[in-house]
Write an enzyme that holds these catalytic residues in place. Sequence first.
Site, PDB file in Angstrom:
ATOM      1  N   LYS A 289      46.837  45.589  32.767  1.00 29.12           N
ATOM      2  CA  LYS A 289      45.595  44.971  32.292  1.00 29.12           C
ATOM      3  C   LYS A 289      44.900  45.937  31.330  1.00 29.12           C
ATOM      4  CE  LYS A 289      44.607  41.941  36.203  1.00 29.12           C
ATOM      5  NZ  LYS A 289      44.798  40.676  35.467  1.00 29.12           N
ATOM      6  N   ARG A 364      51.316  34.175  41.901  1.00 32.99           N
ATOM      7  CA  ARG A 364      52.225  33.051  42.148  1.00 32.99           C
ATOM      8  C   ARG A 364      53.536  33.519  42.763  1.00 32.99           C
ATOM      9  NH1 ARG A 364      51.802  31.597  35.896  1.00 32.99           N
ATOM     10  NH2 ARG A 364      49.706  32.304  36.459  1.00 32.99           N
TER      11      ARG A 364
END
Length: 510
Positions: A289, A364
């Site tokens: 990030k 996920r």
Amino acid sequence: MFDSIRLSARPSKSAVLVVGVFASDSKQEGAKPSLDSSTAKVVAGAGVGDVVRAALGRAEFDGAMGSAAEAFSAKARVLIVGLGKPSSLTTENLRFIGGVIGRKLAGAKATAATIELAPALKSTGISTINGGSAVGEGLGLIGWVCDEFKGTVTRKKDGKGKFQSTRTKLEVYSSDAKFGAGVERGLGLAVSANFCRTLSQTPPNIATTSYMAQQARALAKKVGLKFSIFEGAALERENFTGLINVGKASENKPCLVRLEYSPRGSKNARPLVLVGKTMTYDTGGLSLKINNGMVGMKRDKDGGCAVLGAMHAIATVIKPNKPVVALLSIAENSISDEAYRPDDVITYRNGVTVEVTNTDAEGRLVLADALCWACEKEEPSAIIDLATLTGGVVVALGSTYAGMFCENDALRARVEAASKASGERVWRLPMHQEYRDLMKSPVADILNSNPNRKAHPIQGAAFLSYFVDEKIPWCHLDIAGVHVADSNKGAFIDGPTGWGTRLLAELVDA
Ligand code: BES
Ligand code: MN
Ligand code: ZN
């Protein structure tokens, strides 16, 4: 704000009397709001009419929803709260008002309150028990404090070197037993949501993967749930490949925690399965990030925290006669030479292969393990997963609604009803084969993120759908926008909201 809040069976002499007042219907300018006849009776009975009149006389008080005015005399302390118009009062308003009452009581350093809002509720469509619950929730939610991480600059120590508490205990009483029972329910739900909020607030150097598992274990012991955990060799044995890969780079090892609430006589019933993304920290992994995007990622565990809060509420407040199973996918998405990488291909226990295109789409990957397990082993009546899954849902819906994906009409109706009851709003987002096709990989079956940047929240849901048996009702809630608040009003302060705990509790209660 409060050490604890509990419902008392008897009124206290020093209690602040809280009554509700509707806004004036009069068109006349400066028309003052007045008590409805039922509330007026209560006030007269308590012999505090003059103090109430003094509060009502405040120039600034107009009875608008969420407004408040106080008056004190030698014999009585009174807090009047505005309820707006009877026809437009909602339980959401009452939750907000509960927060207003809590703030005022804390400001007045009150240790007891007699809340007499039940009489006013008679002129609304809200049942006494639901109204009481909403007020109890608001009061309990605003009561939340998490000062564990404050040190000697902001907290004083006592003679024994222990931090002193500046908070007070609050006792609440209502002469209406039904309203009181509602308040007690609401306070219980708030305790559960506050447990979730404290976990969310706990920093990632403390709330590691094993800490989260330990919290789940301690909860199970405290409220009577079955606890089991897959870690180390058991993860390999069961091929929980998402957890193994996402968690590889961290010294804090991944695990899958299972909790079970199974009341007597429910052995043959199919459980509702609650799944929570519990990423104790999300650096993005090798797809690191950037631009401050990492700050706040301690809250990437909030799906799991909400599920733990819900299990607390289920075991202590709701006590349904049907079983509920919780599965927490717990990992830390970190970086090291052992990290999983973009281009890796991993194979799930249901045979689906996934090409990793972005290690920051890790939620996920770990949810997929739990969903596979749930479908294969739990014979679920339905599955609901909660996850801070995508920044895209924050862009789309802000902090006002969670994104809801649910193609089963009956389950969606249940989630929507629970949403209405809890005030935790959901907005349906679409699913379509075209979105599922977006996830196809040229190398493996599917990829974890399509680099074209289309429909990110839906991509997340589409990915997850490859791990859920079509015949099982399933709902995915993307809570990335709603798990934390940035404003300070009503029942909430800027910080974690505990989003999902109360919605899930209401869903199980219905
Ligand atoms: N945990 C984040 C999502 C998130 C973002 C939660 C902001 C709370 C606030 C998630 O793991 C993530 O990084 N998602 C990526 C997915 C993308 C790489 C496909 C995102 O949404 O940018
Ligand atoms: Mn991520
Ligand atoms: Zn994440």
